[in-house]
Design a protein around this motif. Structure first.
Motif, short mmCIF file in Angstrom:
data_model
loop_
_atom_site.label_atom_id
_atom_site.label_comp_id
_atom_site.label_asym_id
_atom_site.label_seq_id
_atom_site.Cartn_x
_atom_site.Cartn_y
_atom_site.Cartn_z
N ALA A 1 0.83 -1.21 0.00
CA ALA A 1 0.00 0.00 0.00
C ALA A 1 0.86 1.26 0.00
O ALA A 1 0.53 2.24 -0.67
CB ALA A 1 -0.94 0.00 1.20
N ALA A 2 1.96 1.22 0.73
CA ALA A 2 2.85 2.39 0.77
C ALA A 2 3.40 2.70 -0.61
O ALA A 2 3.47 3.87 -1.02
CB ALA A 2 3.99 2.15 1.76
N LEU A 3 3.76 1.67 -1.34
CA LEU A 3 4.27 1.89 -2.70
C LEU A 3 3.14 2.24 -3.66
O LEU A 3 3.29 3.12 -4.50
CB LEU A 3 5.05 0.65 -3.16
CG LEU A 3 5.81 0.79 -4.47
CD1 LEU A 3 6.77 1.98 -4.44
CD2 LEU A 3 6.56 -0.49 -4.78
N ARG A 4 2.00 1.57 -3.52
CA ARG A 4 0.85 1.87 -4.38
C ARG A 4 0.38 3.31 -4.22
O ARG A 4 -0.03 3.95 -5.19
CB ARG A 4 -0.30 0.91 -4.09
CG ARG A 4 -1.45 1.05 -5.09
CD ARG A 4 -2.67 0.23 -4.73
NE ARG A 4 -3.22 0.73 -3.48
CZ ARG A 4 -3.46 -0.01 -2.40
NH1 ARG A 4 -3.21 -1.30 -2.41
NH2 ARG A 4 -3.97 0.52 -1.32
N ASP A 5 0.48 3.85 -3.01
CA ASP A 5 0.09 5.24 -2.78
C ASP A 5 0.91 6.20 -3.63
O ASP A 5 0.43 7.27 -3.99
CB ASP A 5 0.24 5.61 -1.30
CG ASP A 5 -0.81 4.95 -0.41
OD1 ASP A 5 -1.79 4.39 -0.95
OD2 ASP A 5 -0.63 4.98 0.82
N HIS A 6 2.13 5.82 -3.93
CA HIS A 6 3.01 6.69 -4.73
C HIS A 6 2.94 6.38 -6.22
O HIS A 6 3.14 7.28 -7.04
CB HIS A 6 4.46 6.54 -4.26
CG HIS A 6 4.69 7.05 -2.89
ND1 HIS A 6 4.75 8.38 -2.57
CD2 HIS A 6 4.87 6.39 -1.72
CE1 HIS A 6 4.95 8.53 -1.28
NE2 HIS A 6 5.02 7.33 -0.74
N LEU A 7 2.66 5.13 -6.58
CA LEU A 7 2.72 4.73 -7.98
C LEU A 7 1.37 4.49 -8.62
O LEU A 7 1.26 4.42 -9.84
CB LEU A 7 3.56 3.44 -8.12
CG LEU A 7 4.99 3.48 -7.61
CD1 LEU A 7 5.65 2.12 -7.81
CD2 LEU A 7 5.79 4.59 -8.28
#
Length: 80
Positions: free
Chosen positions: A45-51
């Motif tokens: 989720a942390a990466l999805r929030d950015h990408l």
């Protein structure tokens, strides 16, 4: 890659020179390489929030391709 950039990456968890996106990508990548089965929803989720959703899928596909290539190179170096 410059020596300065290497030093920044060595200390990425505490580096003030990296963005939140950089750190999310590095955390995800580190866990992926160490133990992909231990990746958790928070890291994704942390990466999805950015990408975004599509960006996360693209990132994981690229990461998998690179990791498999490196593994094959190590295997071939040991065998051939």
């Amino acid at each position: 890659m410059s020596q300065d950039r290497r030093e920044i990456l060595r200390g990425w968890p505490t580096s003030e020179q990296l963005t939140e996106r950089d750190c999310a990508a590095l955390a995800f990548t580190e866990q992926f390489v160490l133990d992909v089965s231990a990746l958790n929803d928070v890291q994704a989720a942390a990466l999805r929030d950015h990408l975004g959703d599509e960006g996360l899928v693209t990132f994981v596909n690229a990461l998998l391709t690179l990791e498999q290539r490196m593994t094959l190179e190590l295997a071939f170096d040991g065998v051939l």
